[in-house]
Design a protein around this motif. Sequence first.
Motif, PDB file in Angstrom:
ATOM      1  N   HIS A   1      12.989 -10.885 -10.976  1.00 32.27           N
ATOM      2  CA  HIS A   1      12.510 -11.952 -10.094  1.00 32.27           C
ATOM      3  C   HIS A   1      13.385 -12.041  -8.856  1.00 32.27           C
ATOM      4  CE1 HIS A   1       9.097 -14.209 -11.438  1.00 32.27           C
ATOM      5  NE2 HIS A   1       9.523 -14.252 -12.691  1.00 32.27           N
ATOM      6  N   LYS A   2      14.700 -11.956  -9.085  1.00 35.88           N
ATOM      7  CA  LYS A   2      15.635 -12.077  -7.946  1.00 35.88           C
ATOM      8  C   LYS A   2      15.368 -10.981  -6.922  1.00 35.88           C
ATOM      9  CE  LYS A   2      19.633 -14.485  -9.701  1.00 35.88           C
ATOM     10  NZ  LYS A   2      20.718 -14.240 -10.622  1.00 35.88           N
ATOM     11  N   VAL A   3      15.136  -9.762  -7.436  1.00 34.21           N
ATOM     12  CA  VAL A   3      14.852  -8.641  -6.527  1.00 34.21           C
ATOM     13  C   VAL A   3      13.591  -8.952  -5.720  1.00 34.21           C
ATOM     14  CG1 VAL A   3      14.210  -6.204  -6.421  1.00 34.21           C
ATOM     15  CG2 VAL A   3      15.961  -6.942  -8.041  1.00 34.21           C
ATOM     16  N   MET A   4      12.558  -9.461  -6.417  1.00 26.81           N
ATOM     17  CA  MET A   4      11.286  -9.751  -5.731  1.00 26.81           C
ATOM     18  C   MET A   4      11.459 -10.875  -4.709  1.00 26.81           C
ATOM     19  SD  MET A   4       8.849  -7.866  -7.364  1.00 26.81           S
ATOM     20  CE  MET A   4       7.270  -8.644  -7.546  1.00 26.81           C
ATOM     21  N   GLU A   5      12.340 -11.844  -5.066  1.00 30.01           N
ATOM     22  CA  GLU A   5      12.475 -13.018  -4.196  1.00 30.01           C
ATOM     23  C   GLU A   5      13.251 -12.720  -2.915  1.00 30.01           C
ATOM     24  OE1 GLU A   5      14.205 -15.792  -6.874  1.00 30.01           O
ATOM     25  OE2 GLU A   5      12.292 -16.142  -7.900  1.00 30.01           O
ATOM     26  N   ARG A   6      13.933 -11.562  -2.897  1.00 29.43           N
ATOM     27  CA  ARG A   6      14.680 -11.232  -1.675  1.00 29.43           C
ATOM     28  C   ARG A   6      13.745 -11.067  -0.482  1.00 29.43           C
ATOM     29  NH1 ARG A   6      18.945  -8.496  -4.838  1.00 29.43           N
ATOM     30  NH2 ARG A   6      18.015  -6.433  -4.707  1.00 29.43           N
ATOM     31  N   GLY A   7      12.459 -10.868  -0.758  1.00 27.13           N
ATOM     32  CA  GLY A   7      11.481 -10.933   0.325  1.00 27.13           C
ATOM     33  C   GLY A   7      10.992  -9.606   0.870  1.00 27.13           C
ATOM     34  N   GLY A   8      11.585  -8.499   0.465  1.00 28.88           N
ATOM     35  CA  GLY A   8      11.163  -7.222   1.036  1.00 28.88           C
ATOM     36  C   GLY A   8       9.994  -6.577   0.309  1.00 28.88           C
ATOM     37  N   ILE A   9       9.580  -7.166  -0.806  1.00 29.17           N
ATOM     38  CA  ILE A   9       8.552  -6.506  -1.623  1.00 29.17           C
ATOM     39  C   ILE A   9       7.307  -7.395  -1.655  1.00 29.17           C
ATOM     40  CG2 ILE A   9       7.999  -5.653  -3.934  1.00 29.17           C
ATOM     41  CD1 ILE A   9      11.022  -5.353  -4.420  1.00 29.17           C
ATOM     42  N   ARG A  10       6.171  -6.785  -1.369  1.00 31.93           N
ATOM     43  CA  ARG A  10       4.933  -7.567  -1.437  1.00 31.93           C
ATOM     44  C   ARG A  10       4.116  -7.124  -2.636  1.00 31.93           C
ATOM     45  NH1 ARG A  10       2.730  -7.982   4.559  1.00 31.93           N
ATOM     46  NH2 ARG A  10       4.119  -6.374   5.271  1.00 31.93           N
ATOM     47  N   PHE A  11       4.044  -8.001  -3.623  1.00 36.86           N
ATOM     48  CA  PHE A  11       3.359  -7.670  -4.872  1.00 36.86           C
ATOM     49  C   PHE A  11       1.871  -8.001  -4.777  1.00 36.86           C
ATOM     50  CE2 PHE A  11       1.823  -9.205  -9.058  1.00 36.86           C
ATOM     51  CZ  PHE A  11       1.822  -7.980  -9.694  1.00 36.86           C
ATOM     52  N   ILE A  12       1.053  -7.047  -5.210  1.00 34.87           N
ATOM     53  CA  ILE A  12      -0.391  -7.298  -5.267  1.00 34.87           C
ATOM     54  C   ILE A  12      -0.865  -6.977  -6.682  1.00 34.87           C
ATOM     55  CG2 ILE A  12      -2.634  -6.856  -4.236  1.00 34.87           C
ATOM     56  CD1 ILE A  12      -1.281  -5.758  -1.811  1.00 34.87           C
ATOM     57  N   GLY A  13      -1.181  -8.011  -7.417  1.00 37.77           N
ATOM     58  CA  GLY A  13      -1.637  -7.830  -8.796  1.00 37.77           C
ATOM     59  C   GLY A  13      -3.129  -7.601  -8.876  1.00 37.77           C
ATOM     60  N   ASN A  14      -3.596  -7.313 -10.112  1.00 42.40           N
ATOM     61  CA  ASN A  14      -5.022  -7.105 -10.369  1.00 42.40           C
ATOM     62  C   ASN A  14      -5.600  -5.914  -9.613  1.00 42.40           C
ATOM     63  OD1 ASN A  14      -5.630  -9.067 -12.264  1.00 42.40           O
ATOM     64  ND2 ASN A  14      -5.699 -10.663 -10.687  1.00 42.40           N
ATOM     65  N   VAL A  15      -4.769  -4.932  -9.322  1.00 38.01           N
ATOM     66  CA  VAL A  15      -5.271  -3.712  -8.670  1.00 38.01           C
ATOM     67  C   VAL A  15      -4.985  -2.544  -9.600  1.00 38.01           C
ATOM     68  CG1 VAL A  15      -5.126  -2.158  -6.686  1.00 38.01           C
ATOM     69  CG2 VAL A  15      -4.838  -4.625  -6.352  1.00 38.01           C
ATOM     70  N   ASP A  16      -6.051  -2.025 -10.194  1.00 35.02           N
ATOM     71  CA  ASP A  16      -5.913  -0.930 -11.156  1.00 35.02           C
ATOM     72  C   ASP A  16      -6.144   0.375 -10.394  1.00 35.02           C
ATOM     73  OD1 ASP A  16      -5.924   0.713 -13.336  1.00 35.02           O
ATOM     74  OD2 ASP A  16      -7.250  -0.576 -14.537  1.00 35.02           O
ATOM     75  N   TYR A  17      -5.085   1.167 -10.265  1.00 30.34           N
ATOM     76  CA  TYR A  17      -5.243   2.453  -9.584  1.00 30.34           C
ATOM     77  C   TYR A  17      -6.242   3.301 -10.381  1.00 30.34           C
ATOM     78  CZ  TYR A  17      -4.573   7.226  -8.167  1.00 30.34           C
ATOM     79  OH  TYR A  17      -4.806   8.502  -7.755  1.00 30.34           O
ATOM     80  N   GLY A  18      -7.186   3.923  -9.673  1.00 34.04           N
ATOM     81  CA  GLY A  18      -8.203   4.741 -10.346  1.00 34.04           C
ATOM     82  C   GLY A  18      -9.495   3.954 -10.532  1.00 34.04           C
ATOM     83  N   ARG A  19      -9.387   2.614 -10.506  1.00 33.16           N
ATOM     84  CA  ARG A  19     -10.596   1.801 -10.623  1.00 33.16           C
ATOM     85  C   ARG A  19     -10.818   1.005  -9.330  1.00 33.16           C
ATOM     86  NH1 ARG A  19     -10.559  -3.241 -14.499  1.00 33.16           N
ATOM     87  NH2 ARG A  19      -9.638  -4.074 -12.597  1.00 33.16           N
ATOM     88  N   ASP A  20      -9.762   0.270  -8.908  1.00 38.63           N
ATOM     89  CA  ASP A  20      -9.895  -0.575  -7.718  1.00 38.63           C
ATOM     90  C   ASP A  20      -9.437   0.121  -6.449  1.00 38.63           C
ATOM     91  OD1 ASP A  20     -10.665  -2.731  -9.390  1.00 38.63           O
ATOM     92  OD2 ASP A  20      -8.557  -3.050  -9.881  1.00 38.63           O
ATOM     93  N   ILE A  21      -8.654   1.181  -6.639  1.00 38.26           N
ATOM     94  CA  ILE A  21      -8.114   1.868  -5.456  1.00 38.26           C
ATOM     95  C   ILE A  21      -7.971   3.353  -5.790  1.00 38.26           C
ATOM     96  CG2 ILE A  21      -5.650   1.510  -6.000  1.00 38.26           C
ATOM     97  CD1 ILE A  21      -5.328   0.712  -3.037  1.00 38.26           C
ATOM     98  N   THR A  22      -8.269   4.202  -4.818  1.00 36.96           N
ATOM     99  CA  THR A  22      -8.222   5.645  -5.089  1.00 36.96           C
ATOM    100  C   THR A  22      -7.058   6.286  -4.330  1.00 36.96           C
ATOM    101  OG1 THR A  22      -9.584   6.186  -3.198  1.00 36.96           O
ATOM    102  CG2 THR A  22     -10.748   5.752  -5.280  1.00 36.96           C
ATOM    103  N   LEU A  23      -6.757   7.517  -4.701  1.00 34.57           N
ATOM    104  CA  LEU A  23      -5.707   8.259  -4.010  1.00 34.57           C
ATOM    105  C   LEU A  23      -6.078   8.437  -2.538  1.00 34.57           C
ATOM    106  CD1 LEU A  23      -3.022   9.734  -4.356  1.00 34.57           C
ATOM    107  CD2 LEU A  23      -4.309  11.807  -4.857  1.00 34.57           C
ATOM    108  N   GLU A  24      -7.356   8.720  -2.332  1.00 34.41           N
ATOM    109  CA  GLU A  24      -7.858   8.915  -0.963  1.00 34.41           C
ATOM    110  C   GLU A  24      -7.550   7.692  -0.088  1.00 34.41           C
ATOM    111  OE1 GLU A  24      -8.982  11.831  -0.320  1.00 34.41           O
ATOM    112  OE2 GLU A  24      -9.234  11.244   1.803  1.00 34.41           O
TER     113      GLU A  24
END
Length: 375
Positions: free
Chosen positions: A65-88
């Motif tokens: 949590h502390k690492v995430m709270e430092r502010g440099g990381i933007r988390f996006i949940g509910n994204v399943d690679y291969g279903r919601d987003i492709t390599l392309e």
Amino acid sequence: MTETTSALPRRRVAVVGAGPAGVYASDILQRSDHLFDRYPAPFGLIRYGVAPDHPRIKGIIKALHKVMERGGIRFIGNVDYGRDITLEELRKHYDAVIFATGAIDDAALNIPGIDLEGSYGAADFVSWYDGHPDYPREWPLNAEQVAVLGNGNVALDVARVLSKHAEDLLETEIPDNVYEGLQTSPVQDVHVFGRRGPAQVKFTPLELRELSHTRDVDIVLYEEDFEFDEASDESIKTNNQVKTMVNTLANWLVEQEERSEEASRKLHLHFLHQPVEIVEGRNEDGSGTGKVAGIKFERMELDGTARAQGTGEFVEYPVQAVYRAVGYFGSPLADIPFDSERGIIPNDGGGCSMRPVPRWRASMPPVGSSGDRSA
Ligand SMILES: Cc1cc2nc3c(=O)[nH]c(=O)nc-3n(C[C@H](O)[C@H](O)[C@H](O)COP(=O)(O)OP(=O)(O)OC[C@H]3O[C@@H](n4cnc5c(N)ncnc54)[C@H](O)[C@@H]3O)c2cc1C
């Protein structure tokens, strides 16, 4: 996040998988434009793998949590690679993608009876007791005798949770439905089986010793399982961890003779047992019940190099449930090469390159220009 002021163009990086590897990779890069996960909440197996009675390890969540709270990381949940987003799509928007999707499935164990009712993978059971959103809220806990296959810490977690009295888990963050399920368990004997000897276990000393602190659960060992070959002697001599574990096990073997009272539950540790078949129950007319009624093993012996070989002697134990904890296995990701023998992305010392690293382009769209659902 600020744009770099150097002459170098801004590089955009996506990280897929928000377990500890993904979070720390993002941190080391000092930014990932987006950290994706298929689940709404990050932290992977720390959240949905580590047992609830291991609060110290679960506490890693605070560090993450502390690492995430430092502010440099933007988390996006509910994204399943291969279903919601492709390599392309990822290629279109990022200069580099890091896949940190872990290993979430049980390794296969191809023995007859593995698909019977009452035969489970440890990963599924662990997901249930950790309250994973994709798993049913109920788990069939109706076996009095249970076999756990494997000699690693996951096998110990499963055996400990199965043998503990539910009320001793109340001080943890155990979900209510898991407490209620475990409370109804009639379990009396949990048998843990390893293929090799006591000097070859893959437990760690802390996790092993923890077993002896479990209230009203006796640890039971068998003298005939204490076999050491030359390679075992060597690792006891040269490896402190192995020495500690062998000593712990040997002490328990002696101490069990001096026990004056018997606990209501027993946790048996067996070595040199190779599972060969999960035995199906029989109806009165001789037809199969489709359910686990026992498990058959070949007794093994060490060959001098710490490997186990069959003795041709077979033993059977009556059990009504079998949990296999024989390792986790990676799952293939769409459009990414996969070594299906080893369950990994083929790599050379950890590095894999599907195509030459692209030249950083100055014309990349600005960070957060589209579809930014940062939390
Ligand atoms: C039962 C069990 C008990 C353990 N106990 C301990 C312990 O006591 N102490 C200890 O140090 N370690 C323990 N571990 C090990 C520890 O949990 C792992 O080493 C660690 O979680 C691995 O981190 P990771 O980031 O590589 O993978 P993971 O933690 O598995 O994270 C991978 C992430 O990727 C996401 N993901 C997967 N596929 C996709 C996709 N297609 N699209 C988007 N996201 C995806 C997953 O949802 C997950 O969040 C345990 C592991 C298990 C299984």
